[in-house]
Design an enzyme around this catalytic site. Structure first.
Site, mmCIF file in Angstrom:
data_model
loop_
_atom_site.group_PDB
_atom_site.id
_atom_site.type_symbol
_atom_site.label_atom_id
_atom_site.label_comp_id
_atom_site.label_asym_id
_atom_site.label_seq_id
_atom_site.Cartn_x
_atom_site.Cartn_y
_atom_site.Cartn_z
ATOM 1 N N SER A 91 0.820 -1.206 0.000
ATOM 2 C CA SER A 91 0.000 0.000 0.000
ATOM 3 C C SER A 91 0.853 1.254 0.000
ATOM 4 O O SER A 91 1.944 1.280 0.569
ATOM 5 C CB SER A 91 -0.896 0.018 1.244
ATOM 6 O OG SER A 91 -1.603 1.242 1.275
ATOM 7 N N LYS A 129 -4.799 -6.734 3.356
ATOM 8 C CA LYS A 129 -4.739 -5.601 2.405
ATOM 9 C C LYS A 129 -6.151 -5.276 1.912
ATOM 10 O O LYS A 129 -6.514 -4.108 1.731
ATOM 11 C CB LYS A 129 -3.822 -5.939 1.220
ATOM 12 C CG LYS A 129 -3.802 -4.860 0.132
ATOM 13 C CD LYS A 129 -3.340 -3.529 0.696
ATOM 14 C CE LYS A 129 -3.253 -2.337 -0.188
ATOM 15 N NZ LYS A 129 -3.948 -2.118 -1.360
ATOM 16 N N GLU A 187 -10.074 2.037 4.063
ATOM 17 C CA GLU A 187 -9.726 3.191 3.204
ATOM 18 C C GLU A 187 -10.989 3.764 2.538
ATOM 19 O O GLU A 187 -11.191 4.983 2.513
ATOM 20 C CB GLU A 187 -8.716 2.702 2.160
ATOM 21 C CG GLU A 187 -8.376 3.648 1.034
ATOM 22 C CD GLU A 187 -7.505 2.941 -0.026
ATOM 23 O OE1 GLU A 187 -6.415 2.453 0.318
ATOM 24 O OE2 GLU A 187 -7.927 2.870 -1.193
ATOM 25 N N HIS A 210 -7.728 -3.422 4.632
ATOM 26 C CA HIS A 210 -7.116 -2.083 4.594
ATOM 27 C C HIS A 210 -7.876 -1.209 3.603
ATOM 28 O O HIS A 210 -8.246 -0.066 3.878
ATOM 29 C CB HIS A 210 -5.643 -2.212 4.191
ATOM 30 C CG HIS A 210 -4.976 -0.927 3.795
ATOM 31 N ND1 HIS A 210 -5.203 -0.320 2.577
ATOM 32 C CD2 HIS A 210 -4.117 -0.117 4.444
ATOM 33 C CE1 HIS A 210 -4.511 0.799 2.499
ATOM 34 N NE2 HIS A 210 -3.833 0.946 3.621
ATOM 35 N N ASN A 211 -8.149 -1.770 2.433
ATOM 36 C CA ASN A 211 -8.844 -0.991 1.414
ATOM 37 C C ASN A 211 -10.289 -0.698 1.803
ATOM 38 O O ASN A 211 -10.810 0.369 1.503
ATOM 39 C CB ASN A 211 -8.785 -1.714 0.067
ATOM 40 C CG ASN A 211 -7.430 -1.532 -0.592
ATOM 41 O OD1 ASN A 211 -6.439 -1.304 0.083
ATOM 42 N ND2 ASN A 211 -7.380 -1.631 -1.902
HETATM 43 C C1 6PG Z 1 -3.218 1.454 -1.559
HETATM 44 C C2 6PG Z 1 -4.507 1.588 -2.294
HETATM 45 C C3 6PG Z 1 -4.366 1.015 -3.650
HETATM 46 C C4 6PG Z 1 -5.454 1.491 -4.598
HETATM 47 C C5 6PG Z 1 -6.581 0.527 -4.718
HETATM 48 C C6 6PG Z 1 -7.960 0.987 -4.331
HETATM 49 O O1 6PG Z 1 -3.287 0.908 -0.452
HETATM 50 O O2 6PG Z 1 -2.181 1.882 -2.052
HETATM 51 O O3 6PG Z 1 -5.540 0.943 -1.627
HETATM 52 O O4 6PG Z 1 -4.208 -0.352 -3.527
HETATM 53 O O5 6PG Z 1 -5.822 2.758 -4.395
HETATM 54 O O6 6PG Z 1 -6.514 0.190 -6.038
HETATM 55 O O7 6PG Z 1 -8.667 1.238 -5.454
HETATM 56 P P1 6PG Z 1 -10.170 1.482 -5.782
HETATM 57 O O8 6PG Z 1 -10.594 2.692 -5.026
HETATM 58 O O9 6PG Z 1 -10.054 1.742 -7.237
HETATM 59 O O10 6PG Z 1 -10.932 0.262 -5.464
#
Ligand code: 6PG
Length: 627
Positions: A295, A350, A357, A353-354
């Site tokens: 990430s 991960k 995010e 994590h997303n």
């Molecule tokens: C990171 C991000 C990275 C990317 C993803 C999310 O941790 O560096 O999460 O992996 O931004 O592709 O993407 P989407 O918003 O397109 O689902």
């Protein structure tokens, strides 16, 4: 790059001869480990007694110090039997990335015959047997068959150790390129590969190498076989290609060129279930597979990402030096990279994590919309968010502040962007995984579905005509209320994200360390924040952050503001799904008597699904004829 070459093997394998020849060939100093034994070891050995681990400890440390001193000046060759892994760990302590192992291996018969054919040499069979008994085959060593001639051996070592790359990067997209530069900047000798597609992808690796001075030592390829052959064995190949089917195609393309014990690392956002399947498939081919989350985007990959690898521990140990060196560092200088756990656990965390995010992004989008409704223009919003840095600092807050400042001509760029949010699938997988595991990750689902709703732009415009919405009214809240609502929802978000990880860890017996996961997310990654730093300590005490007294206090302090903000938004037709869901969730998870009793009664009414009773704790199922 300077290196210490340890030539190892059982007595009689020829390590002194080979070590000397190698040092002459490479023009670097030679040291025979046996010359460094302390006197009591020498006496013990000369009286015919075997050394034990305690006797060896100090001697191995002496050799480790010798290696470190030499490294400060030059490369060197050291010969030492180093039969056990723990001996090798001491010998290479603090210099793992600069240490190379050459194992001269042969069969018992071969070596026995060889020793006893030398004039004035005799080694009893038992002594050699005991050496073979304690020999733990090194996994990270260049294996040399001693039946080759010394010249051939030197040539092989030269080719494998000195003239080949330590790490291969497959796929030179944005992330792959940044990781290559990061590896090269850290002194690693790398090979880089990008496929050739006529007229579309031509000379990608070669042109990339020419562009950056730090890549002068790197090797560039568009031929798979040449790429694989340029790597030291066991090979380490990191794939930075699109997640999905492409990974399987690439694995099939690589397989014919790989050898036993080579390590393939998938650094993309792959689905954790697929990672487990690939891990198992490659195991049948004797190839190690490490799935790792990476990430930090382009800049993180270049300057130090957060790295979340999983798979076999041994395989991780072999690539650890590379991954830990290129990763971001936490506030104590430790790498934001740790062995996460078995099979697909790295990609699982991960994925979560997303998910977290997505929510952090959604919350910032919601609070910015509220600030706008309070009459703030993008510059004002940026100023407000900037002011929150002291209490709610995070990378996403920082970039959102910068986004609101950005102008294009006289207008703010943010106002010109089409309001349809894209996604690459990880939020979707997190929502599916939480549904499958029975974990209520309601904020992640709501952030994901908000993106989906945004995508119905045309329908939104059309339906807008059909319904009355409040145009504007007095919003009876302050920016501080908004800040507190935001902080409230962030705690709930982190509770839910880590809850999902904890439940998966139990279900799959991964034994994940939540504090360590929070730690590697304190820098390099997209969700780094001061809250994450607090969680590192909190998870040392509990797996449930809503039992931590400080967070309880915060929640109790912020909740009234969250309620005020969300209710004002409802009254003013401002959409705040994630903020609203945070309140709903806390209410749900703290309710002592949930409305689920009614659901149970309904289920029993129409389907005879039965229910249990509060006045009977035996677990007995009851059915009522409700008519
Ligand atoms: C990171 C991000 C990275 C990317 C993803 C999310 O941790 O560096 O999460 O992996 O931004 O592709 O993407 P989407 O918003 O397109 O689902």
């Amino acid at each position: 790059m300077k290196k210490v070459i340890f030539v190892m093997g059982v007595s009689g394998c020829g390590k002194s001869t080979i070590g000397k020849l190698l040092s002459e060939d490479l023009k670097i100093p030679f040291f025979d480990g046996d010359d460094f034994h302390p006197e009591h070891n020498v006496l013990k050995m000369s009286s015919g007694q075997a050394l034990n681990d305690d006797d060896r400890q100090g001697w191995l440390e002496t050799l480790n110090n010798l290696a470190k001193d030499q490294l400060a000046k030059n490369s060197c060759v050291i010969v030492c039997s180093a039969l056990k892994q723990k001996y090798r760990d001491i010998l290479s302590r603090d210099i793992q990335s600069e240490t190379k192992w050459v194992h001269l291996s042969g069969s018992f018969e071969q070596i026995f015959k060889r020793i006893n054919s030398r004039p004035d040499h005799f080694m009893p069979a038992e002594l050699l047997t005991s050496q073979f008994d304690i020999l733990e085959h090194p996994k990270n060593a260049l294996q040399i068959d001693i039946s080759l001639s010394p010249e051939q051996i030197i040539k092989t070592i030269n080719k494998e150790l000195m003239a080949t790359s330590e790490f291969g990067l497959f796929g030179l997209g944005v992330m792959g390129k940044s990781l290559c530069r990061n590896l090269a900047n850290n002194g690693f000798k790398i090979s880089m590969f990008n496929r050739h597609v006529d007229g579309i992808e031509e000379d990608i690796a070669k042109n990339f190498k020419a562009q950056y001075s730090e890549l002068s030592q790197a090797e560039a390829f568009d031929d798979i076989s040449a790429f694989v052959n340029s790597l030291q064995q066991p090979r380490r190949i990191m794939l930075m290609v699109n997640a999905g089917k492409t990974i399987d195609y690439v694995i099939e393309d690589l397989l014919p060129h790989l050898s036993e014990n080579d390590i393939v690392i998938d650094g993309g956002n792959s689905n954790y279930v697929k990672t487990k399947e690939r891990y198992e498939y490659l195991k049948t081919k004797n190839i190690h597979f490490i799935g790792t989350g990476v990430s930090g985007g382009e800049e993180g990959a270049l300057k130090g990402p957060s790295i979340m690898p999983s798979g076999d521990r041994d395989a991780y140990d072999n690539v650890k030096v590379f991954l830990e060196k290129i990763s971001a560092k936490d506030k104590n200088g430790l790498p934001c990279c740790t062995y996460v756990g078995p099979e697909g656990s790295g990609h699982f965390i991960k994925m979560v994590h997303n998910g977290v995010e997505y929510v952090e992004m959604q919350l910032l989008a919601e609070v910015s919309t509220i600030l706008e409704a309070l009459g703030q223009n993008p510059d004002d919003i940026a100023n407000t968010l900037e002011g929150w840095r002291t209490t709610a600092s995070s990378y996403l807050l920082e970039i959102t502040t910068a986004i609101f400042r950005k102008k294009e001509g006289d207008d703010w760029l943010v106002n010109k962007i089409l309001d349809k949010a894209g996604n690459k699938g990880t939020g979707n997988w997190t929502t599916i995984a939480s549904a499958e595991l029975g974990v209520p990750s309601t904020l992640i689902a709501s952030a994901l579905f908000s993106r989906y709703i945004s995508f119905y732009k045309e329908e939104r415009l059309q339906l807008h005509q059909n319904f009355r919405t409040i145009v504007s009214s007095e919003m009876n809240i302050t920016t501080n209320d908004v800040l507190e609502a935001y902080q409230f929802a962030r705690i709930i978000n982190h509770y839910q994200g880590f809850k999902l990880i904890a439940e998966a860890s139990n279900k799959f017996s991964w034994n994940l360390n939540l504090s360590e996961i929070a730690r590697i997310w304190t820098n390099g990654c997209i969700i780094r924040s001061t809250l994450m730093e607090d969680l590192v300590e909190i998870f040392k005490e509990t797996t449930n952050i809503l039992t931590n007294s400080e967070l309880i206090e915060h929640i109790n302090q912020y909740k009234p503001s969250a309620k005020k903000v969300v209710s004002q938004c409802v009254l003013n037709d401002i959409t705040t799904p994630a903020l609203g869901e945070a309140i709903q969730f806390l209410n749900g998870i703290t309710t002592t008597y949930a409305s689920a009793n009614i659901i149970q009664a309904q289920r029993d009414y129409f389907g005879a699904h039965t229910y249990q009773r509060l006045d009977d704790d035996s677990g007995k199922s009851y059915h009522t004829n409700w008519n």
